[in-house]
Enzyme design. Structure first.
Site, short mmCIF file in Angstrom:
data_model
loop_
_atom_site.label_atom_id
_atom_site.label_comp_id
_atom_site.label_asym_id
_atom_site.label_seq_id
_atom_site.Cartn_x
_atom_site.Cartn_y
_atom_site.Cartn_z
N LYS A 16 0.82 -1.22 0.00
CA LYS A 16 0.00 0.00 0.00
C LYS A 16 0.85 1.26 0.00
CE LYS A 16 -2.29 -0.87 3.76
NZ LYS A 16 -1.58 -2.11 4.13
N ARG A 87 -10.40 1.00 9.42
CA ARG A 87 -9.93 -0.29 9.90
C ARG A 87 -11.05 -1.16 10.46
NH1 ARG A 87 -4.35 -0.84 10.63
NH2 ARG A 87 -3.15 1.07 10.31
N ARG A 150 13.11 -5.84 11.91
CA ARG A 150 12.25 -5.20 12.91
C ARG A 150 11.59 -6.26 13.78
NH1 ARG A 150 8.46 -1.08 9.59
NH2 ARG A 150 6.99 -2.54 10.48
N ARG A 161 -0.09 -10.33 13.23
CA ARG A 161 -0.54 -9.09 12.59
C ARG A 161 -1.54 -9.41 11.47
NH1 ARG A 161 4.70 -6.38 10.45
NH2 ARG A 161 3.28 -4.78 9.67
#
Length: 207
Positions: A16, A87, A150, A161
């Site tokens: 995105k 969301r 990360r 996630r």
């Protein structure tokens, strides 16, 4: 062509950010993300407080405050590509009340590919540049040696996630499937191929 009002949705790792930047540059519109909007308006006073209060406490910013910040960002933009919002279904309803979308782009990428993309991502701690162990490693050996993964790109974290995304945002995608400007983009293609499909979709739907 009028300044398009575009929503781009997709799971973490779908691309995105890359494609939103392409859209913003090609069509001269604002790239609006909730994170950037909250940081840019962190001291904006609302009946729910300021974003800074929640961010500094490490708490989730409530929907009502996120909604107000997004509205502020969209009201000041001639055209936009909205990335990372809505969301959940309540945010969908709020967005419908404040703006009309011309195009809704859904970057559709299989879960296995998303895991592969995210777990292979590496970051240069000195510059913040992102790389990938398979697709895009720097030529400079010194840079390669200092790249780090990360914490939220480990396999277990990535899978969590994606589970949270599926749980919260799948209903958002289902809602927009009935929108006349909805386009499902094959996000497993190369970035250039994805961009070609996105540009065609926008050009077909915005005069």
């Amino acid at each position: 062509m009028a300044q398009p009002q575009i929503l781009i949705v997709g799971a973490p790792g779908a691309g995105k950010g890359t494609q939103s930047s392409n859209i913003a540059e090609e069509y001269g519109v604002e790239h609006v993300t909730t994170g950037d909007a909250l940081r840019a308006n962190k001291d904006m006073e609302t009946e729910y407080g300021t974003p800074r209060e929640y961010m500094e406490a490490g708490e989730l910013v409530p929907d009502e405050l996120v909604n107000a910040i997004v509205r502020e960002a969209l009201d000041s933009a001639d055209g936009y590509v909205l990335d990372g919002y809505p969301r959940n279904e309540s945010q969908v309803e709020y967005l419908q009340g404040i703006t009309d979308l011309d195009v809704v782009l859904y970057l559709d990428v299989p879960k296995e590919e998303l895991v592969h993309r995210l777990t292979g991502r590496r970051v240069d701690p000195e510059t913040g540049e992102n790389y990938h162990t398979e697709y895009d490693m720097p030529d400079d050996e010194e840079v390669r040696e200092r790249l780090v993964q990360r914490d939220d790109d480990t396999e277990d974290t990535v899978k969590e996630r994606l589970r949270v995304f599926e749980e919260n945002t799948a209903p958002v995608i289902e809602h927009y499937e009935d929108h006349e400007g909805f386009v499902r983009i094959d996000g497993e293609q190369s970035p250039d191929e994805v961009w070609n499909d996105i540009r065609d979709a926008i050009d077909e739907r915005v005069e």
